[in-house]
Scaffold this motif. Structure first.
Motif, PDB file in Angstrom:
ATOM      1  N   GLU A 188       0.886  -1.167   0.000  1.00  0.00           N
ATOM      2  CA  GLU A 188       0.000   0.000   0.000  1.00  0.00           C
ATOM      3  C   GLU A 188       0.920   1.213   0.000  1.00  0.00           C
ATOM      4  OE1 GLU A 188      -4.016  -0.600   2.440  1.00  0.00           O
ATOM      5  OE2 GLU A 188      -2.276  -1.006   3.691  1.00  0.00           O
ATOM      6  N   ASN A 189       0.535   2.267  -0.710  1.00  0.00           N
ATOM      7  CA  ASN A 189       1.350   3.476  -0.716  1.00  0.00           C
ATOM      8  C   ASN A 189       1.167   4.203   0.617  1.00  0.00           C
ATOM      9  OD1 ASN A 189       1.812   6.427  -1.031  1.00  0.00           O
ATOM     10  ND2 ASN A 189       2.537   5.763  -3.032  1.00  0.00           N
ATOM     11  N   GLU A 190       2.226   4.204   1.422  1.00  0.00           N
ATOM     12  CA  GLU A 190       2.088   4.682   2.805  1.00  0.00           C
ATOM     13  C   GLU A 190       1.860   6.189   2.878  1.00  0.00           C
ATOM     14  OE1 GLU A 190       5.587   3.727   5.039  1.00  0.00           O
ATOM     15  OE2 GLU A 190       6.878   4.984   3.831  1.00  0.00           O
ATOM     16  N   THR A 191       2.366   6.949   1.915  1.00  0.00           N
ATOM     17  CA  THR A 191       2.162   8.404   1.945  1.00  0.00           C
ATOM     18  C   THR A 191       0.693   8.727   1.678  1.00  0.00           C
ATOM     19  OG1 THR A 191       4.401   8.678   1.142  1.00  0.00           O
ATOM     20  CG2 THR A 191       2.960  10.600   0.980  1.00  0.00           C
ATOM     21  N   LEU A 192       0.124   8.040   0.682  1.00  0.00           N
ATOM     22  CA  LEU A 192      -1.299   8.269   0.407  1.00  0.00           C
ATOM     23  C   LEU A 192      -2.143   7.903   1.637  1.00  0.00           C
ATOM     24  CD1 LEU A 192      -1.622   6.952  -3.275  1.00  0.00           C
ATOM     25  CD2 LEU A 192      -1.955   9.308  -2.481  1.00  0.00           C
ATOM     26  N   VAL A 193      -1.806   6.788   2.271  1.00  0.00           N
ATOM     27  CA  VAL A 193      -2.568   6.363   3.455  1.00  0.00           C
ATOM     28  C   VAL A 193      -2.477   7.441   4.539  1.00  0.00           C
ATOM     29  CG1 VAL A 193      -2.722   4.675   5.342  1.00  0.00           C
ATOM     30  CG2 VAL A 193      -2.283   3.876   3.009  1.00  0.00           C
ATOM     31  N   ARG A 215      -7.684   4.134   2.497  1.00  0.00           N
ATOM     32  CA  ARG A 215      -6.746   3.346   1.670  1.00  0.00           C
ATOM     33  C   ARG A 215      -7.506   2.627   0.561  1.00  0.00           C
ATOM     34  NH1 ARG A 215      -4.238   1.970   6.904  1.00  0.00           N
ATOM     35  NH2 ARG A 215      -2.702   0.713   5.815  1.00  0.00           N
ATOM     36  N   PRO A 216      -8.077   3.399  -0.369  1.00  0.00           N
ATOM     37  CA  PRO A 216      -8.898   2.792  -1.434  1.00  0.00           C
ATOM     38  C   PRO A 216      -8.076   1.936  -2.389  1.00  0.00           C
ATOM     39  CG  PRO A 216      -8.602   5.145  -1.819  1.00  0.00           C
ATOM     40  CD  PRO A 216      -7.988   4.854  -0.486  1.00  0.00           C
ATOM     41  N   VAL A 217      -8.741   1.295  -3.313  1.00  0.00           N
ATOM     42  CA  VAL A 217      -8.080   0.293  -4.168  1.00  0.00           C
ATOM     43  C   VAL A 217      -6.852   0.852  -4.885  1.00  0.00           C
ATOM     44  CG1 VAL A 217     -10.110  -1.166  -4.503  1.00  0.00           C
ATOM     45  CG2 VAL A 217      -9.687   0.711  -6.090  1.00  0.00           C
ATOM     46  N   ARG A 218      -6.901   2.121  -5.300  1.00  0.00           N
ATOM     47  CA  ARG A 218      -5.771   2.668  -6.054  1.00  0.00           C
ATOM     48  C   ARG A 218      -4.517   2.768  -5.179  1.00  0.00           C
ATOM     49  NH1 ARG A 218      -4.738   1.238 -10.488  1.00  0.00           N
ATOM     50  NH2 ARG A 218      -6.954   1.228 -10.907  1.00  0.00           N
ATOM     51  N   SER A 291      -5.912  -4.317   7.090  1.00  0.00           N
ATOM     52  CA  SER A 291      -5.298  -3.645   5.945  1.00  0.00           C
ATOM     53  C   SER A 291      -4.595  -4.658   5.055  1.00  0.00           C
ATOM     54  CB  SER A 291      -4.274  -2.607   6.423  1.00  0.00           C
ATOM     55  OG  SER A 291      -4.930  -1.596   7.137  1.00  0.00           O
ATOM     56  N   PRO A 292      -4.762  -4.534   3.705  1.00  0.00           N
ATOM     57  CA  PRO A 292      -5.726  -3.682   3.024  1.00  0.00           C
ATOM     58  C   PRO A 292      -7.137  -3.973   3.533  1.00  0.00           C
ATOM     59  CG  PRO A 292      -4.213  -4.708   1.461  1.00  0.00           C
ATOM     60  CD  PRO A 292      -3.988  -5.353   2.778  1.00  0.00           C
ATOM     61  N   PRO A 293      -8.023  -2.986   3.385  1.00  0.00           N
ATOM     62  CA  PRO A 293      -9.345  -3.125   4.006  1.00  0.00           C
ATOM     63  C   PRO A 293     -10.287  -4.043   3.228  1.00  0.00           C
ATOM     64  CG  PRO A 293      -9.160  -1.047   2.825  1.00  0.00           C
ATOM     65  CD  PRO A 293      -7.809  -1.699   2.717  1.00  0.00           C
ATOM     66  N   LEU A 294     -11.379  -4.406   3.883  1.00  0.00           N
ATOM     67  CA  LEU A 294     -12.464  -5.095   3.176  1.00  0.00           C
ATOM     68  C   LEU A 294     -13.003  -4.149   2.116  1.00  0.00           C
ATOM     69  CD1 LEU A 294     -14.351  -6.745   6.197  1.00  0.00           C
ATOM     70  CD2 LEU A 294     -12.533  -7.714   4.761  1.00  0.00           C
ATOM     71  N   ARG A 295     -13.339  -4.700   0.967  1.00  0.00           N
ATOM     72  CA  ARG A 295     -13.706  -3.888  -0.192  1.00  0.00           C
ATOM     73  C   ARG A 295     -15.199  -3.963  -0.492  1.00  0.00           C
ATOM     74  NH1 ARG A 295      -9.383  -0.631  -0.463  1.00  0.00           N
ATOM     75  NH2 ARG A 295      -7.455  -1.747  -0.883  1.00  0.00           N
ATOM     76  N   GLU A 296     -15.597  -3.259  -1.556  1.00  0.00           N
ATOM     77  CA  GLU A 296     -16.983  -3.323  -2.035  1.00  0.00           C
ATOM     78  C   GLU A 296     -17.351  -4.770  -2.356  1.00  0.00           C
ATOM     79  OE1 GLU A 296     -19.076  -0.979  -2.100  1.00  0.00           O
ATOM     80  OE2 GLU A 296     -17.734   0.724  -1.766  1.00  0.00           O
ATOM     81  N   ALA A 297     -18.623  -5.108  -2.158  1.00  0.00           N
ATOM     82  CA  ALA A 297     -19.071  -6.482  -2.424  1.00  0.00           C
ATOM     83  C   ALA A 297     -18.784  -6.906  -3.868  1.00  0.00           C
ATOM     84  CB  ALA A 297     -20.561  -6.596  -2.123  1.00  0.00           C
TER      85      ALA A 297
END
Ligand code: URP
Ligand code: ZN
Ligand code: ZN
Length: 459
Positions: A188-193, A215-218, A291-297
């Motif tokens: 995961e990109n830590e700066t974005l997070v 911490r979205p998918v991108r 993390s990464p988090p649970l996502r959209e169904a």
């Protein structure tokens, strides 16, 4: 004690056939039809597997047991985690060693080894976490690889804690390439997070449900692309842990198409849970923060499809067990303080069987491959991951007719909750053996603590 399993339907990553199996001296010595009891030594334990499957012992290649993390410690010990693993059909665990940045790698190995040795009832090995790379660390990492810990772990997330910077990442991968060691990576990109967390909190968005938008998918896909650029330039073999979304898988596949040697892992929570669980009232959503988090169904069928095709190689748990009471609750008023992790070590095999095989999403061979064989191959676990003469007698007699429900009240994991409370399972291990010793029967641990040993590994 020698072991004779009669009338087995043996399922491996490639085969499906009926036979009897005899094991002595910890390994499988015969697989034939019609092995008679009278041919076996006195004292042989006989198990009738009629109507049940015989699988190789399952392997969880990504667990945390001793884990000082986010201001607290994970709840399980090797005693509780080992019992839970075995009851659930998992006979080998690969634990992440996660030293603090100031810690020496060799001292960390001794700490983590010391927790497992003499206590673990199942077999085990480690991924050596690299949280700092300097000359001293490098020398010790060489020694650790020589001692058979033939995989490293890096975190591109957890800024200022476990995370490595790009210089450290580059040199870790170069060393891994030289040593022939696989590097597992949290991408995961830590700066974005960090920036997104600060913005959300400043806007008063403090509840567990804001963990995913932080911490979205991108963010994850960008972490994967970043890792793969480094892997491409160093030639290192990499393994992306807990891939949660189609976008991250796509980046890994792009790297693979360029020739990067990359394996993809999914963890059970990302196959069966979605982010709506983090919206549960009364702060219960915190139970589902990882993390990464649970996502959209809508991500779940795509992840199953990648698993079915083999694009995703393995199914692990990323077992990181924190209580709701007193631990997850540390994040009331600030979701960034919720200890990340969802316990699922005990439930992985049964939920993968129920939601994968029974639901027609994967077949029995992909099930065995993803939950056992492939991890053994990628991480060089000698004797593990298959049923063959000469292999370790790590076996799971599996009852597909069993029906039951998951509950924190009956689980062996130490946490005060189950993320799958009340969920139905269709199937369960009847008998579980580790190197020929019966360790679990019908949901109960019947083995000996300390039976587990460090698994020898090849490059
Ligand atoms: O949420 C998670 N994944 N917790 C455990 C630490 C890690 O990132 O693997
Ligand atoms: Zn991670
Ligand atoms: Zn992890």
């Amino acid at each position: 004690m020698p072991l004779l399993i009669k009338n087995a339907r043996i399922i491996t990553a490639t085969d499906d056939y009926h036979a009897d199996l005899f094991a002595a001296d910890q390994t499988i010595s015969r697989i034939e039809s019609g092995i008679a009891e009278r041919e076996c030594p006195a004292g042989t334990e006989v198990i009738d597997a009629a109507g049940r499957y015989l699988f190789p012992g399952f392997i969880d290649p990504h667990v945390h047991i001793h884990l000082p993390f986010m201001g607290t410690h994970a709840r399980d010990t090797w005693e509780t985690a080992g019992r839970a693993a075995l009851v659930g059909g998992t006979t080998t665990l690969i634990e992440m060693i996660c030293p603090g940045k100031a810690d020496q790698p060799l001292a960390a190995l001794e700490t983590w080894l010391g927790k497992a040795r003499g206590v673990a009832p199942c077999d085990f090995t480690f991924h050596m976490g690299v949280t700092r790379f300097d000359a001293a660390a490098e020398g010790q990492l060489r020694e650790i690889a020589q001692r058979g810990i033939r995989s490293f772990k890096v975190f591109l997330a957890y800024k200022g804690a476990l995370g490595v910077d790009d210089r450290e990442l580059y040199h870790t991968l170069r060393l891994a390439k030289e040593l022939g060691v696989v590097v597992t990576a949290h991408c995961e990109n830590e700066t974005l997070v960090a920036e997104r967390c600060a913005e959300l909190l400043a806007a008063g968005k403090t509840l567990p449900e804001f963990h995913e938008p932080s911490r979205p998918v991108r963010v994850e896909a960008s972490g994967v692309a970043h890792l793969l650029a480094f892997a491409e330039l160093t030639g290192a073999e990499v393994y992306i842990v807990h891939t949660s979304c189609d976008e991250a898988v796509a980046e890994a596949v792009r790297g693979r198409e360029r020739g990067v040697n990359v394996h993809i892992e999914v963890v059970l929570p990302h196959l069966v849970l979605d982010r709506s669980y983090t919206h549960l009232p009364d702060f219960e959503g915190a139970k589902y923060v990882m993390s990464p988090p649970l996502r959209e169904a809508s991500q779940l069928p795509r992840m199953w499809s990648h698993l079915r095709s083999g694009t995703i190689a393995t199914v692990a748990t990323d077992h990181a067990p924190f209580d709701f009471s007193g631990q997850k609750e540390m994040g009331r008023g600030d979701f960034t303080r919720i200890p990340n992790g969802i316990p699922s070590l005990e439930d992985r095999v049964n939920l993968l069987y129920t939601h994968g095989v029974c639901a027609g999403r994967i077949d029995l061979h992909r099930f065995v491959d993803a939950a056992s064989t492939r991890a053994a191959r990628i991480f060089g676990l000698k004797g593990k991951g298959t049923i063959a003469v000469g292999a370790d007698a790590d076996l799971v007699v599996y009852d597909p007719a069993y029906r039951g429900t998951i509950s924190a009240k009956t689980q062996h994991m130490a946490t005060d909750y189950s993320a799958f409370e009340g969920w139905e399972i269709k199937g369960r291990p009847s008998v579980v053996t580790v190197r020929g010793a019966v360790m679990a029967r019908d949901g109960k641990f019947v083995g000996r603590l300390g039976h587990g040993r460090l698994v020898p590994r090849s490059a």
